[in-house]
Design a protein around this motif. Structure first.
Motif, mmCIF file in Angstrom:
data_model
loop_
_atom_site.group_PDB
_atom_site.id
_atom_site.type_symbol
_atom_site.label_atom_id
_atom_site.label_comp_id
_atom_site.label_asym_id
_atom_site.label_seq_id
_atom_site.Cartn_x
_atom_site.Cartn_y
_atom_site.Cartn_z
ATOM 1 N N TYR A 114 0.872 -1.266 0.016
ATOM 2 C CA TYR A 114 -0.107 0.010 0.142
ATOM 3 C C TYR A 114 0.802 1.118 -0.084
ATOM 4 N N PHE A 118 -1.485 5.710 3.198
ATOM 5 C CA PHE A 118 -2.808 5.003 3.484
ATOM 6 C C PHE A 118 -2.674 4.094 4.457
ATOM 7 N N ASP A 119 -3.886 3.780 5.077
ATOM 8 C CA ASP A 119 -4.235 3.218 6.151
ATOM 9 C C ASP A 119 -3.904 1.791 6.206
ATOM 10 N N LYS A 120 -2.880 1.384 6.941
ATOM 11 C CA LYS A 120 -2.864 -0.323 6.752
ATOM 12 C C LYS A 120 -3.779 -1.320 7.091
ATOM 13 N N ASN A 121 -4.661 -0.688 7.842
ATOM 14 C CA ASN A 121 -5.896 -1.970 8.320
ATOM 15 C C ASN A 121 -6.783 -1.891 7.076
ATOM 16 N N ARG A 122 -7.224 -0.549 6.274
ATOM 17 C CA ARG A 122 -7.772 -0.732 5.039
ATOM 18 C C ARG A 122 -7.235 -1.527 4.124
#
Length: 272
Positions: A114, A118-122
């Motif tokens: 990613y 950007f959000d890692k969990n997303r």
């Protein structure tokens, strides 16, 4: 054990598949070749067909294919094209089946990583969703997906064998297992003893290389039984968990014709 060699790191031709080594691998005594799927998919249809024909005539198959997704196809982040991803794997995976694949390796570090900010969990949710799709689809082809952990200098998602197993178990993926790449494991400093608890049920394929050999460089064909101090422990662990699957060299070499037979003998010495 069954021993093979990956084409992507030994390729000398413009198509970058390594198919030109297949007859030599058969001659040297290897059981199969491991071809890169995304590089084959980049070729015009007639060249893909020529590779299928060459594999069929060689006497060995591509029992495993790696590089499922090309690096240009973003699988996580704000700009993924789900329709393009869907169309791609529904064309690529049947081709892998025609080439003799039992397993298709999903490493694709540049495609799945990613972007900064950007959000890692997303990103993990996006990757999880894709793995569930692949797990469902590949069942109809009679093959399995292999999650390949990649060290954190190349990818920011799924860096260890333990993380690969966690992804598989999180969604109870029934047609998915985990690959161990010895080079990536050493670069990530993951203890191979993790296989003693997680390997027996999840390990289905191995990529092997000498992490570093003076005079040859990094991630190269093994040439000596004692060139890397971790070999003996790794081999002992595989024997303890009863691993008897495939091991592919995924490595570079300065002299394929000379080193490939030597490396095959090293594999037999270490793992048989």
């Amino acid at each position: 054990m069954r021993y093979g060699s990956s084409g992507n790191l030994t390729a000398t031709q413009p198509n970058k598949t390594g198919i030109e080594t297949i007859e030599k691998l058969k001659k040297f005594g290897y059981d199969y070749i491991e071809l890169p799927l995304s590089e084959i998919m980049d070729l015009p249809p007639e060249q893909r067909e020529a590779i299928v024909t060459r594999v069929e005539a060689s006497g060995i198959k591509s029992e495993v294919l790696n590089n499922l997704f090309p690096r240009r196809m973003k699988l996580t982040g704000p700009n993924i094209d789900r329709k393009a991803i869907f169309s791609y794997y529904r064309e690529a995976l049947p081709l892998a089946k025609r080439l003799g694949a039992e397993y298709v390796v999903f490493g694709s570090p540049f495609a799945k990583s990613y972007p900064l900010g950007f959000d890692k969990n997303r990103a993990l949710k996006q990757l999880d969703s894709l793995h569930r799709e692949l797990d469902d689809y590949i069942a109809g082809l009679g093959m399995r997906i292999l999650i390949e952990p990649i060290h954190s200098f190349e990818s920011n998602l799924i860096n260890t064998f333990a993380e690969g197993v966690e992804l598989k178990e999180r969604w109870n993926l029934r047609n998915t297992d985990v690959l161990l790449d010895y080079y990536h494991m050493t670069r990530e400093h993951e203890d191979p003893k993790i296989l003693l608890t997680l390997g027996k049920e999840n390990l289905r394929h191995i990529h092997f290389a000498c992490p570093f050999l003076p005079g040859e460089g990094e991630r190269v064909f093994p040439l000596y039984e004692n060139e890397w101090r971790g070999y003996a422990e790794f081999a002992s662990i595989l024997k303890e968990i009863g691993y008897n699957g495939r091991i592919s060299l995924e490595a570079r070499t300065s002299d394929f014709d000379r080193h490939a037979p030597i490396s095959l003998q090293i594999l037999h010495t270490l793992f048989d």
